[in-house]
Design an enzyme around this catalytic site. Sequence first.
Site, mmCIF file in Angstrom:
data_model
loop_
_atom_site.group_PDB
_atom_site.id
_atom_site.type_symbol
_atom_site.label_atom_id
_atom_site.label_comp_id
_atom_site.label_asym_id
_atom_site.label_seq_id
_atom_site.Cartn_x
_atom_site.Cartn_y
_atom_site.Cartn_z
ATOM 1 N N ASN A 93 -7.660 -39.242 5.053
ATOM 2 C CA ASN A 93 -7.416 -40.637 5.417
ATOM 3 C C ASN A 93 -6.562 -40.741 6.666
ATOM 4 O O ASN A 93 -6.733 -41.655 7.478
ATOM 5 C CB ASN A 93 -6.767 -41.387 4.249
ATOM 6 C CG ASN A 93 -7.793 -41.980 3.313
ATOM 7 O OD1 ASN A 93 -8.618 -42.793 3.697
ATOM 8 N ND2 ASN A 93 -7.753 -41.552 2.051
ATOM 9 N N HIS B 152 -5.311 -46.074 -2.613
ATOM 10 C CA HIS B 152 -5.409 -45.552 -3.977
ATOM 11 C C HIS B 152 -6.873 -45.525 -4.400
ATOM 12 O O HIS B 152 -7.603 -46.509 -4.194
ATOM 13 C CB HIS B 152 -4.610 -46.439 -4.932
ATOM 14 C CG HIS B 152 -4.649 -45.956 -6.345
ATOM 15 N ND1 HIS B 152 -3.919 -44.859 -6.769
ATOM 16 C CD2 HIS B 152 -5.336 -46.397 -7.433
ATOM 17 C CE1 HIS B 152 -4.157 -44.665 -8.056
ATOM 18 N NE2 HIS B 152 -5.015 -45.573 -8.479
ATOM 19 N N GLY C 251 -5.170 -34.601 4.440
ATOM 20 C CA GLY C 251 -5.010 -35.765 5.295
ATOM 21 C C GLY C 251 -6.305 -36.360 5.815
ATOM 22 O O GLY C 251 -6.379 -36.758 6.966
#
Length: 205
Positions: free
Chosen positions: A17, A112, A15
Site C-alpha cells: 500500500n 484495513h 509495504g
Amino acid sequence: MSPRARTVVLISGRGSNMSALVEAARSPDFAAEIVLVLSDEPGAPGLAIAREAGVAAEAIDFRAYPGKAAFEAALEARLRAERAEIVCLAGFMRVLSPSFVERWKGRILNIHPSLLPNLRGLNTHERALRQGVAEHGCTVHFVTAELDAGPIIAQARVPVLPGDDAEALAARVLREEHRIYPAALNAVARSLTSANVREARLNPR
C-alpha cells in the site's frame, strides 16, 4: 499546511500500500507528497522498495527502546523533524497509544482489510470465509484510540466467490486497497489544505 501535504508512511513489512501511495503521489496534481517511509522493522522489504522509488526510508527499531512510550517518543520526534502533516499506516503492526493518536487526530489514516465496522483486528479474510459472507472488502479510516474504529473515509467491496480461499480473497481485496488508499489520502490532504487556506485568510499574520 504546505501546498502538498507532507506525508509520512509507516510500514512493518513489504509495504504494497505504501508503494501505491508513492506511485499516486508522483502526479503533480496529487495533494500529498510522500516525504518519508518509516518502519519499526529494520528488515522490512518495503524500505528497499521505497528507496528504489526515490523516497527516503528509515527504520526505528522498536526493540531498541525500553517500552512503547520511548519508541513512540522517537517516532514522534522523527515525524516532527520531517515536518509531517499527515501520517499513513500501511501494514504498520504496532498499536499506537491513545496519547500518540490524539496528537495526530484527523491527520493519521489506516487501511484495513474488511468492511468496517465488521471484522476488526487480524485474519479478516479467513474470518470472512468462516462467516460465509457474500461480500468482503477494505476500509480507509481515521485512526482513533479504539482499534479499527475511527471515522470511515472510503470503502470498497468485492464479492466472495465460490471456491475462494483466504489467499484468493486477499488478492482481490488488495487490488481495491491500492485503489482507494491513494484516493482517500488525496481527499484528506485537499480537505486539510483548504481548511488551512481558509484559516489563513480569516487570520492573516
